[in-house]
Design a protein around this motif. Sequence first.
Motif, PDB file in Angstrom:
ATOM      1  N   GLN A 176       0.589  -1.343   0.059  1.00 51.04           N
ATOM      2  CA  GLN A 176      -0.061  -0.106  -0.166  1.00 51.04           C
ATOM      3  C   GLN A 176       1.026   1.156  -0.255  1.00 51.04           C
ATOM      4  N   HIS A 177       2.211   1.121  -0.326  1.00 50.92           N
ATOM      5  CA  HIS A 177       3.133   2.315  -0.201  1.00 50.92           C
ATOM      6  C   HIS A 177       3.520   2.504  -1.630  1.00 50.92           C
ATOM      7  N   TYR A 178       2.793   3.220  -2.416  1.00 49.57           N
ATOM      8  CA  TYR A 178       3.179   3.411  -3.875  1.00 49.57           C
ATOM      9  C   TYR A 178       3.013   5.095  -4.263  1.00 49.57           C
ATOM     10  N   THR A 179       3.500   5.211  -5.472  1.00 48.71           N
ATOM     11  CA  THR A 179       3.528   6.779  -6.032  1.00 48.71           C
ATOM     12  C   THR A 179       3.829   6.507  -7.644  1.00 48.71           C
ATOM     13  N   THR A 180       3.850   7.637  -8.193  1.00 45.62           N
ATOM     14  CA  THR A 180       4.088   7.740  -9.809  1.00 45.62           C
ATOM     15  C   THR A 180       5.532   8.485  -9.896  1.00 45.62           C
ATOM     16  N   ALA A 181       5.835   8.444 -11.131  1.00 46.63           N
ATOM     17  CA  ALA A 181       6.986   9.254 -11.317  1.00 46.63           C
ATOM     18  C   ALA A 181       6.628  10.735 -11.483  1.00 46.63           C
ATOM     19  N   TYR A 182       5.488  10.944 -11.887  1.00 48.10           N
ATOM     20  CA  TYR A 182       5.152  12.221 -11.885  1.00 48.10           C
ATOM     21  C   TYR A 182       4.680  13.060 -10.527  1.00 48.10           C
ATOM     22  N   ASP A 183       4.263  12.016  -9.903  1.00 49.59           N
ATOM     23  CA  ASP A 183       3.924  12.493  -8.317  1.00 49.59           C
ATOM     24  C   ASP A 183       5.319  12.892  -7.520  1.00 49.59           C
ATOM     25  N   LEU A 184       6.348  12.094  -7.648  1.00 46.51           N
ATOM     26  CA  LEU A 184       7.529  12.337  -7.251  1.00 46.51           C
ATOM     27  C   LEU A 184       8.239  13.605  -7.729  1.00 46.51           C
ATOM     28  N   SER A 185       8.046  13.744  -9.150  1.00 46.25           N
ATOM     29  CA  SER A 185       8.515  14.833  -9.673  1.00 46.25           C
ATOM     30  C   SER A 185       8.055  16.280  -9.095  1.00 46.25           C
ATOM     31  N   LEU A 186       6.713  16.061  -8.628  1.00 47.42           N
ATOM     32  CA  LEU A 186       6.231  17.359  -7.855  1.00 47.42           C
ATOM     33  C   LEU A 186       6.960  17.337  -6.572  1.00 47.42           C
ATOM     34  N   ILE A 187       7.055  16.365  -5.926  1.00 44.57           N
ATOM     35  CA  ILE A 187       7.494  16.351  -4.609  1.00 44.57           C
ATOM     36  C   ILE A 187       9.168  16.913  -4.458  1.00 44.57           C
ATOM     37  N   ALA A 188       9.788  16.319  -5.629  1.00 51.02           N
ATOM     38  CA  ALA A 188      11.446  16.730  -5.843  1.00 51.02           C
ATOM     39  C   ALA A 188      11.373  18.041  -6.203  1.00 51.02           C
ATOM     40  N   ARG A 189      10.526  18.772  -6.908  1.00 53.19           N
ATOM     41  CA  ARG A 189      10.405  19.994  -7.077  1.00 53.19           C
ATOM     42  C   ARG A 189      10.357  20.914  -5.950  1.00 53.19           C
ATOM     43  N   GLN A 190       9.362  20.503  -4.966  1.00 53.52           N
ATOM     44  CA  GLN A 190       9.459  21.255  -3.616  1.00 53.52           C
ATOM     45  C   GLN A 190      10.679  21.110  -2.697  1.00 53.52           C
ATOM     46  N   ALA A 191      11.351  19.833  -2.834  1.00 53.65           N
ATOM     47  CA  ALA A 191      12.479  19.671  -2.279  1.00 53.65           C
ATOM     48  C   ALA A 191      13.739  20.620  -2.829  1.00 53.65           C
ATOM     49  N   TYR A 192      13.764  20.857  -4.161  1.00 52.35           N
ATOM     50  CA  TYR A 192      14.675  21.619  -4.951  1.00 52.35           C
ATOM     51  C   TYR A 192      14.700  23.189  -4.513  1.00 52.35           C
ATOM     52  N   LYS A 193      13.492  23.528  -4.012  1.00 51.65           N
ATOM     53  CA  LYS A 193      13.293  24.841  -3.623  1.00 51.65           C
ATOM     54  C   LYS A 193      13.649  25.127  -2.159  1.00 51.65           C
ATOM     55  N   ASN A 194      13.775  24.136  -1.455  1.00 48.96           N
ATOM     56  CA  ASN A 194      14.220  23.997  -0.061  1.00 48.96           C
ATOM     57  C   ASN A 194      15.882  24.123  -0.041  1.00 48.96           C
ATOM     58  N   GLU A 195      16.372  25.359   0.297  1.00 51.14           N
ATOM     59  CA  GLU A 195      17.724  25.447   0.550  1.00 51.14           C
ATOM     60  C   GLU A 195      18.540  24.393   1.502  1.00 51.14           C
ATOM     61  N   ILE A 196      17.818  24.129   2.529  1.00 52.93           N
ATOM     62  CA  ILE A 196      18.351  23.181   3.484  1.00 52.93           C
ATOM     63  C   ILE A 196      18.625  21.724   2.881  1.00 52.93           C
ATOM     64  N   LEU A 197      17.535  21.289   2.051  1.00 53.61           N
ATOM     65  CA  LEU A 197      17.490  20.108   1.623  1.00 53.61           C
ATOM     66  C   LEU A 197      18.597  19.869   0.403  1.00 53.61           C
ATOM     67  N   ARG A 198      18.634  21.266  -0.136  1.00 56.00           N
ATOM     68  CA  ARG A 198      19.598  21.028  -1.396  1.00 56.00           C
ATOM     69  C   ARG A 198      21.175  21.113  -0.771  1.00 56.00           C
ATOM     70  N   LYS A 199      21.325  21.762   0.186  1.00 55.62           N
ATOM     71  CA  LYS A 199      22.657  21.593   0.622  1.00 55.62           C
ATOM     72  C   LYS A 199      22.958  20.239   1.348  1.00 55.62           C
ATOM     73  N   ILE A 200      22.022  19.861   2.013  1.00 50.42           N
ATOM     74  CA  ILE A 200      22.079  18.291   2.569  1.00 50.42           C
ATOM     75  C   ILE A 200      22.324  17.007   1.530  1.00 50.42           C
ATOM     76  N   MET A 201      21.320  17.218   0.503  1.00 54.46           N
ATOM     77  CA  MET A 201      21.509  16.319  -0.850  1.00 54.46           C
ATOM     78  C   MET A 201      22.628  16.367  -1.592  1.00 54.46           C
ATOM     79  N   SER A 202      23.367  17.506  -1.561  1.00 51.86           N
ATOM     80  CA  SER A 202      24.362  17.568  -2.681  1.00 51.86           C
ATOM     81  C   SER A 202      25.744  17.513  -1.940  1.00 51.86           C
ATOM     82  N   THR A 203      25.615  17.139  -0.307  1.00 51.67           N
ATOM     83  CA  THR A 203      26.861  16.922   0.198  1.00 51.67           C
ATOM     84  C   THR A 203      27.403  15.615   0.099  1.00 51.67           C
TER      85      THR A 203
END
Length: 454
Positions: A176-203
Amino acid sequence: MTQKSEKLFFNSLKIALLVFLILLIPVPVYSTQESNSTLPDISAKSAILIDAYTGQLLYQKNPNLRCFPASTTKILTALVALSKEKDLNKTFKVSKTAIMIEPGSSSYYLNEGETISFQDALYAMLLISANDAANVIAENISGSIQEFVKEMNLFAQNIGAKNSHFVNPNGLHNPQHYTTAYDLSLIARQAYKNEILRKIMSTVEYKITTASMHKKPDWQIIYNINKLLRKNSKYYYPYANGMKTGYTAQAKRCLIASAKKDDIDLIAVILASDDAFADVIKLFDYGFNNFKKEELFKQNQIVGKVMVDKTNNKWIEGYIKSPFFILKNQSSNSKKQDVTYHVDFLKDIKPPITKDTVIGKVYIYSSGYLLTSIPVLSYESYIPQSKVTTFVHNVKRGFVKGMKFLFYVLFILSVLMIIFIVAIIIKLRRKKVKLRLRSTKTIDFSSFVNKKLK
């Protein structure tokens, strides 16, 4: 040649031939320079490539296919946590429930009763995909994993990820834990706008200092498992700048990756792949080599006008204040860009209206998906006149219109009068000529022929 030397010769020949054949085997090289306008061939069952800021779709393969996201789930976990807690130094306590994870799955091996800062837990979760760290974050943010999962699903729904359902904060397999590529792209865009997450995920490398029961240096240093960022990896991609990996036996290889080259920022989502890193490199190369940024709307561009005062027949123009860019495929054989928009003005706009009042929106779509909406602003201010002033204005306007009409009538009558007078004069002159001719005596010269001369 002896039998022994003959045998040695043939063995050497076999070895040389084997080396030669090995050298002929092609080695995969991930080019970032060569242009290739054809769509990339990837192994993933579902994938998508988008502009990181606008969401414009550059490539899609079964974008709405339901898939298991594995640890790419943790990007959503981080987004929800940061939306609820701003203090990265806050201390989180590790419970017995939090460390009860699937044996052999990714972990930082936290201990019951241990404490760790919110920031260090985020790094452990996003760099080495620590499932126990994800549980610790969820429990300390919402009180329980179940309550935190409710927040995850609500967050996803609110950003438009409506074909997803999450049951845990770490991505360990559940039907019951599922998603789609399109939905994940929406989530990823939100993360890309977040400076804290961008810093962490590029480390690439990080030192955890607050885990109270991890005292050894080899437990403190962690390294990002995203191979796109590791220079010693065959999958190293110089333009990559972060996001998250994922794997379970059921989900196969999953990857959300971001990259920036010049003025273009891309996000790729790979689900159910045999080689997610190779797939994402193909998508990035396709995007960077074939698309260029172009203006869809210029700064202060007028996009239409709307009636704001029917009594005074007043229209106001609407404009977009900031420029808006799209990515356009530069290859000669590319199809027309599937980016469309329409302007929707508000109904029954009531004056007075000041300049830069929102009077509508421009809705922009890519491949049928809504990218964004841009406010349309009034280009000028408008204050309607009072009733008395309006009455006087209407009287004046009516008088001016009446005078114009009267002028036209008088002009036409004057022309007709001149034509009439000219016609009378011509008629009188003709009559006078006729009378003059009638009064002239006529002599008959024929009688002179028969007369005799005397």
